[in-house]
Design a protein around this motif. Structure first.
Motif, PDB file in Angstrom:
ATOM      1  N   GLN A  19      49.906  38.298  36.396  1.00  0.00           N
ATOM      2  CA  GLN A  19      48.547  37.933  36.783  1.00  0.00           C
ATOM      3  C   GLN A  19      47.511  38.771  36.040  1.00  0.00           C
ATOM      4  O   GLN A  19      46.538  39.227  36.610  1.00  0.00           O
ATOM      5  N   ALA A  20      47.727  38.990  34.761  1.00  0.00           N
ATOM      6  CA  ALA A  20      46.848  39.854  33.986  1.00  0.00           C
ATOM      7  C   ALA A  20      45.406  39.373  33.991  1.00  0.00           C
ATOM      8  O   ALA A  20      44.467  40.163  33.991  1.00  0.00           O
ATOM      9  N   GLN A  21      45.205  38.064  34.009  1.00  0.00           N
ATOM     10  CA  GLN A  21      43.852  37.543  33.938  1.00  0.00           C
ATOM     11  C   GLN A  21      43.078  37.781  35.231  1.00  0.00           C
ATOM     12  O   GLN A  21      41.857  37.672  35.255  1.00  0.00           O
ATOM     13  N   ASN A  22      43.768  38.083  36.317  1.00  0.00           N
ATOM     14  CA  ASN A  22      43.119  38.309  37.606  1.00  0.00           C
ATOM     15  C   ASN A  22      43.298  39.739  38.091  1.00  0.00           C
ATOM     16  O   ASN A  22      43.277  39.990  39.290  1.00  0.00           O
ATOM     17  N   ALA A  23      43.466  40.675  37.196  1.00  0.00           N
ATOM     18  CA  ALA A  23      43.745  42.057  37.572  1.00  0.00           C
ATOM     19  C   ALA A  23      42.492  42.920  37.527  1.00  0.00           C
ATOM     20  O   ALA A  23      41.616  42.711  36.687  1.00  0.00           O
ATOM     21  N   SER A  24      42.424  43.903  38.423  1.00  0.00           N
ATOM     22  CA  SER A  24      41.379  44.923  38.382  1.00  0.00           C
ATOM     23  C   SER A  24      42.000  46.263  38.751  1.00  0.00           C
ATOM     24  O   SER A  24      43.019  46.324  39.438  1.00  0.00           O
ATOM     25  N   PHE A  25      41.389  47.332  38.293  1.00  0.00           N
ATOM     26  CA  PHE A  25      41.894  48.680  38.521  1.00  0.00           C
ATOM     27  C   PHE A  25      40.733  49.569  38.938  1.00  0.00           C
ATOM     28  O   PHE A  25      39.588  49.335  38.537  1.00  0.00           O
ATOM     29  N   GLY A  26      41.042  50.604  39.730  1.00  0.00           N
ATOM     30  CA  GLY A  26      39.966  51.472  40.172  1.00  0.00           C
ATOM     31  C   GLY A  26      40.466  52.693  40.912  1.00  0.00           C
ATOM     32  O   GLY A  26      41.642  53.071  40.821  1.00  0.00           O
ATOM     33  N   VAL A  27      39.563  53.308  41.652  1.00  0.00           N
ATOM     34  CA  VAL A  27      39.859  54.515  42.414  1.00  0.00           C
ATOM     35  C   VAL A  27      39.499  54.278  43.872  1.00  0.00           C
ATOM     36  O   VAL A  27      38.686  53.406  44.194  1.00  0.00           O
ATOM     37  N   ARG A  28      40.117  55.067  44.743  1.00  0.00           N
ATOM     38  CA  ARG A  28      39.876  54.939  46.181  1.00  0.00           C
ATOM     39  C   ARG A  28      39.852  56.321  46.801  1.00  0.00           C
ATOM     40  O   ARG A  28      40.588  57.224  46.388  1.00  0.00           O
ATOM     41  N   GLY A  29      39.017  56.518  47.800  1.00  0.00           N
ATOM     42  CA  GLY A  29      38.956  57.801  48.492  1.00  0.00           C
ATOM     43  C   GLY A  29      38.220  57.672  49.805  1.00  0.00           C
ATOM     44  O   GLY A  29      37.557  56.667  50.083  1.00  0.00           O
ATOM     45  N   GLY A  30      38.338  58.714  50.628  1.00  0.00           N
ATOM     46  CA  GLY A  30      37.647  58.701  51.904  1.00  0.00           C
ATOM     47  C   GLY A  30      38.221  59.714  52.867  1.00  0.00           C
ATOM     48  O   GLY A  30      38.897  60.667  52.475  1.00  0.00           O
ATOM     49  N   ALA A  31      37.947  59.509  54.150  1.00  0.00           N
ATOM     50  CA  ALA A  31      38.316  60.458  55.199  1.00  0.00           C
ATOM     51  C   ALA A  31      39.514  59.957  56.000  1.00  0.00           C
ATOM     52  O   ALA A  31      39.680  58.751  56.207  1.00  0.00           O
ATOM     53  N   ALA A 173      30.861  40.705  46.058  1.00  0.00           N
ATOM     54  CA  ALA A 173      31.253  39.380  45.553  1.00  0.00           C
ATOM     55  C   ALA A 173      32.206  39.475  44.374  1.00  0.00           C
ATOM     56  O   ALA A 173      33.121  38.661  44.227  1.00  0.00           O
ATOM     57  N   ASN A 174      32.026  40.481  43.507  1.00  0.00           N
ATOM     58  CA  ASN A 174      32.902  40.625  42.343  1.00  0.00           C
ATOM     59  C   ASN A 174      34.028  41.640  42.575  1.00  0.00           C
ATOM     60  O   ASN A 174      34.707  42.048  41.628  1.00  0.00           O
ATOM     61  N   ASN A 175      34.212  42.061  43.839  1.00  0.00           N
ATOM     62  CA  ASN A 175      35.278  42.988  44.227  1.00  0.00           C
ATOM     63  C   ASN A 175      35.151  44.373  43.622  1.00  0.00           C
ATOM     64  O   ASN A 175      36.115  45.145  43.605  1.00  0.00           O
ATOM     65  N   LEU A 217      36.816  48.148  38.514  1.00  0.00           N
ATOM     66  CA  LEU A 217      36.144  47.475  37.418  1.00  0.00           C
ATOM     67  C   LEU A 217      35.910  46.006  37.801  1.00  0.00           C
ATOM     68  O   LEU A 217      36.848  45.334  38.251  1.00  0.00           O
ATOM     69  N   PRO A 218      34.703  45.509  37.696  1.00  0.00           N
ATOM     70  CA  PRO A 218      34.428  44.112  38.096  1.00  0.00           C
ATOM     71  C   PRO A 218      35.278  43.135  37.294  1.00  0.00           C
ATOM     72  O   PRO A 218      35.592  43.346  36.124  1.00  0.00           O
ATOM     73  N   THR A 219      35.666  42.066  37.978  1.00  0.00           N
ATOM     74  CA  THR A 219      36.405  41.004  37.300  1.00  0.00           C
ATOM     75  C   THR A 219      35.672  39.696  37.498  1.00  0.00           C
ATOM     76  O   THR A 219      34.698  39.602  38.232  1.00  0.00           O
ATOM     77  N   GLY A 220      36.184  38.676  36.876  1.00  0.00           N
ATOM     78  CA  GLY A 220      35.535  37.367  36.969  1.00  0.00           C
ATOM     79  C   GLY A 220      36.027  36.521  38.087  1.00  0.00           C
ATOM     80  O   GLY A 220      35.739  35.342  38.127  1.00  0.00           O
ATOM     81  N   ARG A 221      36.807  37.125  39.002  1.00  0.00           N
ATOM     82  CA  ARG A 221      37.367  36.313  40.084  1.00  0.00           C
ATOM     83  C   ARG A 221      36.292  35.862  41.034  1.00  0.00           C
ATOM     84  O   ARG A 221      35.332  36.542  41.307  1.00  0.00           O
TER      85      ARG A 221
END
Length: 221
Positions: A19-31, A173-175, A217-221
């Motif tokens: 599903q490379a065309q619908n992939a996004s990557f990023g970071v997450r953090g919190g309490a 909207a763009n995740n 990173l925003p995607t086009g989904r």
């Protein structure tokens, strides 16, 4: 811990190839707000403790913008706060305070459903215990008697743990930005032999609520 990293990389590579065309990557953090659950002998002894989590994530769209799979690799500080307790024994006044941090690498693999700005997620989680930071202090007649050391000892504890995660939140909207709450639970006890808490942890399991923010990173989904 190497096993968790390998599983994460394998899951990402497999999903990315499909599903490379619908992939996004990023970071997450919190309490984290953590405590212990299970058949505890002295449940009132343990109180909620605040910690944190931080790491990386990937999201792979399976059904357009509705259903996706999201593996994450997080450093997560769990544990509990000791109830401030005081008692008198043989004319001597004893008091105990402090907290215990259990530092984990967590690998949740979540199925995520998006309904407008809302998302719902749930899935299994594997965890590896990196270290323990016991900050419990004991006082006798107001004088400090014992301070547990900040150390990496995992004696008596299981290094690997299998559990689950489930949550709800809001996403743009763009995740690109997400904000949510999540619960982490365990399927089994994490103590093999209670060496430090007089048997009170024998049937203990981790129980953690997370307030979490994701940036991708925003995607086009």
């Amino acid at each position: 811990m190497k096993k968790l990293v390998f599983i994460f990389v394998f899951a990402v590579a497999t999903a990315f190839s499909a599903q490379a065309q619908n992939a996004s990557f990023g970071v997450r953090g919190g309490a984290n707000i953590s405590n212990l659950s299970g058949d505890l002998r002295d449940e009132d002894r343990f109180e909620n403790k605040v910690g944190f989590h931080a790491g990386v994530m990937a999201n792979f769209g399976i059904v357009d913008n509705f259903f996706s799979i999201q593996p994450e690799l997080l450093y997560s500080v769990k544990g509990f706060k000791n109830e401030d307790s005081e008692f008198t024994l043989l004319g001597q006044n004893w008091r105990r305070e402090g907290k215990v941090n259990y530092n984990y690498i967590d690998l949740p693999v979540l199925a995520r459903i998006k309904a407008g700005p809302l998302y719902f997620e749930a899935g299994p989680q594997a965890s590896y215990l990196v270290s323990v930071n016991n900050e419990t202090k004991s006082y006798l007649n107001g004088q400090l008697q014992n301070t547990s050391r900040d150390e990496n000892s995992k004696d008596g504890l299981k290094e690997f743990e299998v559990g689950y995660a489930a949550g709800i939140g809001f996403t743009s909207a763009n995740n690109a930005i997400s904000f949510g709450v999540r619960y982490n639970g365990a399927f089994s006890d994490f103590v093999k032999e209670d060496l430090n808490f007089d048997g009170d942890l024998t049937n203990a399991r981790h129980s953690t609520f997370m307030v979490t923010v994701g940036l991708a990173l925003p995607t086009g989904r």
